[in-house]
Enzyme design. Structure first.
Site, PDB file in Angstrom:
ATOM      1  N   LYS A 116      68.030 -45.940 -42.188  1.00 45.31           N
ATOM      2  CA  LYS A 116      68.123 -46.925 -43.263  1.00 45.31           C
ATOM      3  C   LYS A 116      69.455 -46.870 -44.012  1.00 45.31           C
ATOM      4  O   LYS A 116      69.706 -47.690 -44.881  1.00 45.31           O
ATOM      5  CB  LYS A 116      66.987 -46.706 -44.278  1.00 45.31           C
ATOM      6  N   GLU A 153      59.885 -20.107 -46.500  1.00 47.14           N
ATOM      7  CA  GLU A 153      58.970 -19.980 -47.619  1.00 47.14           C
ATOM      8  C   GLU A 153      57.543 -20.294 -47.181  1.00 47.14           C
ATOM      9  O   GLU A 153      57.338 -21.127 -46.284  1.00 47.14           O
ATOM     10  CB  GLU A 153      59.409 -20.942 -48.728  1.00 47.14           C
ATOM     11  N   GLU A 195      56.273 -29.904 -44.008  1.00 44.02           N
ATOM     12  CA  GLU A 195      56.073 -28.803 -44.945  1.00 44.02           C
ATOM     13  C   GLU A 195      55.116 -27.745 -44.413  1.00 44.02           C
ATOM     14  O   GLU A 195      54.852 -26.755 -45.065  1.00 44.02           O
ATOM     15  CB  GLU A 195      55.551 -29.327 -46.294  1.00 44.02           C
ATOM     16  N   ARG A 213      61.782 -36.074 -60.382  1.00 42.51           N
ATOM     17  CA  ARG A 213      60.605 -35.667 -59.608  1.00 42.51           C
ATOM     18  C   ARG A 213      60.493 -34.140 -59.585  1.00 42.51           C
ATOM     19  O   ARG A 213      60.467 -33.506 -58.530  1.00 42.51           O
ATOM     20  CB  ARG A 213      60.649 -36.243 -58.183  1.00 42.51           C
TER      21      ARG A 213
END
Ligand SMILES: *[C@@H]1O[C@H](CO)[C@@H](O)[C@H](O)[C@H]1NC(C)=O
Ligand SMILES: *[C@@H]1O[C@H](CO)[C@@H](O)[C@H](O)[C@H]1NC(C)=O
Ligand SMILES: *[C@@H]1O[C@H](CO)[C@@H](O)[C@H](O)[C@H]1NC(C)=O
Ligand SMILES: *[C@@H]1O[C@H](CO)[C@@H](O)[C@H](O)[C@H]1NC(C)=O
Length: 462
Positions: free
Chosen positions: A190, A276, A337, A391
């Protein structure tokens, strides 16, 4: 003119003589260089040979037992070496004072940013500059030498997912660029066409920088984010057999460690990954409609930023168990994630470098996450934010500089060029000062050596 301790990555404690020697040396080099460059700025024509080496290092042992080949004394006679390193000075502002949090300079900086707001360089201007590669590389003072054998023998592979503002992307590349490393850009589908063409043009100036062959429409929270990274990983693996570790970045981050320091830390990691992970903070909703995962896997949640050994990357892409889990994970919410962190925290899978310690939970002392300094404003990534939160994530401002200077993480996230741009400028000044200082100071790796994920990981022959 002599640097304060604030601009040097301090190695051992109480080594005052080293600091003293370094101050004198640095002061000296910089003094001479200042004299040299102020007179001849416009005709700065040094070209960097591909393999320039400082004098052969003498092996010696430091207090912590690590071989330190960068004893300060070696560089006494080698002004030439330091003259080849870029110097960055932010005009009109004393960055060192900002790193010390001196209020008066903070006010100066704020009024300067108000009176002359930064104009971001248009993508097409950078595209123009990059059409003359020789000039581009020279004017921007890219480091075109491996600088030391230690670094030459330990290349790092970078995957960079970028989508806007070439200026910031280019400055990041410049800070981390070395001829021995490998860089893959993934440009979002994009992104504006000018952005894409400019990144492509910059890549064309370097043999070891390339754009992922496939462009993907990256939608946050969907499979595409993970896919973008996997494409770069795969191409990095195919393009070179040499690199040792993989690091992924976005365009809005900045290094807290120099290339030499990263090499020393990664050698200390010795195959361990820094990824993590959390079970407690994961959102089970993301897995709720899925069948039980294969191989008794406990799905985890973790940051999308990773530092992973080459064998781990190979495992992720090619191991049949990893592939099976990949298929399962594709259907989960926000798979990027959970994919890497799950493979890293289920040692029964045998992923190289995976964590074998008892408690995978990220914890500031017990299991810190040194891949990225990112201030989320909640535990375990909770720090005061002197910039602004977008955010939840802190966009760093100049008030964050003192903390940033102390951090042990590899990279910091995130910066906006149109928000308190002097913060980024000063990070750059600090980074180039440290790049030079790292060759003069011993490096103390005891913190990294003692990390739980370094002491406890799946070891493989490599
Ligand atoms: C970088 O080094 C120069 C020369 O020693 C010094 O004047 C400057 O304050 C340093 N900058 C930072 C951010 O430490
Ligand atoms: C190594 O360093 C120690 C002290 O740091 C010094 O006494 C010794 O002479 C050095 N050895 C060599 C070979 O330079
Ligand atoms: C690397 O960083 C990008 C950008 O944040 C992210 O989208 C991606 O998932 C990360 N990749 C890995 C390997 O976690
Ligand atoms: C090593 O790490 C542990 C925590 O994992 C900590 O308790 C200990 O103090 C550390 N030791 C050193 C010498 O830093």
């Amino acid at each position: 003119m002599a640097p304060t301790s604030s601009n040097i990555v301090t190695g051992g404690r109480g080594k005052d003589w080293i600091r003293w020697t370094v101050s004198v040396l640095l002061g000296c080099c910089i003094g001479i260089l200042f004299f040299y460059t102020t007179g001849q700025m416009s005709s700065y024509e040094t070209s960097y040979p591909r393999a320039f080496h400082p004098p052969a290092p003498v092996k010696n042992s430091t207090a912590n037992g690590e071989t330190n080949s960068m004893q300060s004394s070696l560089y006494k006679g080698s002004l030439e070496f330091f003259n080849k390193l870029p110097k960055v000075r932010v005009p009109s502002i004393n960055c060192a004072a900002l790193f010390e949090g001196i209020e008066k300079e903070v006010q100066n900086a704020k009024s300067l940013m108000k009176s002359s707001p930064k104009k971001i360089i248009p993508d097409k201007d950078i595209l123009n500059d990059a059409s003359n590669c020789d000039k581009f590389v020279r004017d921007r003072q890219y480091i075109m030498s491996t600088l030391s054998r230690e670094e030459e023998e330990y290349p790092i592979a970078y995957s960079m997912v970028v989508f806007k503002e070439v200026e910031q992307v280019e400055r990041l590349l410049r800070a981390i660029y070395r001829p021995q490393n490998l860089y893959c850009f993934h440009v979002d589908k994009k992104s504006p066409e000018n952005f894409y063409i400019a990144v492509r043009q910059i890549s064309n100036c370097f043999e070891n920088v390339f754009i992922a062959s496939k462009r993907i429409d990256v939608q946050w929270g969907q499979y595409s984010v993970l896919e973008a990274d996997l494409i770069c990983m795969e191409e990095l693996l195919k393009k070179s057999r040499k690199w040792k570790y993989f690091i992924n970045l976005t365009g809005q981050e900045f290094p807290l460690k120099t290339n030499l320091e990263l090499v020393k830390i990664l050698k200390t990691y010795n195959g361990a990954n820094d990824i993590e992970g959390t079970v407690k903070r994961r959102n089970m909703n993301r897995f709720k409609d899925l069948p039980t995962p294969p191989y008794n896997i406990t799905p985890m949640k973790g940051s999308v930023h990773i530092v992973a050994s080459r064998p781990f990357v190979d495992f992720v892409l090619n191991d049949p168990k990893a592939k099976e889990f990949h298929e399962w994970d594709k259907k989960a919410g926000i798979p990027d994630e959970s994919f890497f962190t799950t493979l890293n925290h289920n040692p029964q899978l045998g992923a190289p470098g995976a964590f074998t310690g008892k408690d995978p939970e990220t914890h500031p002392e017990k299991k810190p996450f040194n891949t990225r300094f990112k201030n989320w404003g909640d535990w375990p990534f909770d720090y005061p934010c002197h910039g602004k939160r977008v955010r939840m994530v802190c966009i760093f401002g100049i008030g964050d500089l003192p903390l940033l200077m102390q951090r042990k993480e590899f990279f910091s996230n995130k910066f906006y060029l149109d928000y308190e741009p002097l913060a980024y400028d000063c990070m750059e000044e600090l980074h180039y000062n440290r790049t030079m200082a790292a060759y003069m100071l011993p490096f103390d790796n005891s913190y990294y050596k003692n990390l739980s994920y370094v002491r406890n990981h799946v070891k493989v022959k490599w």
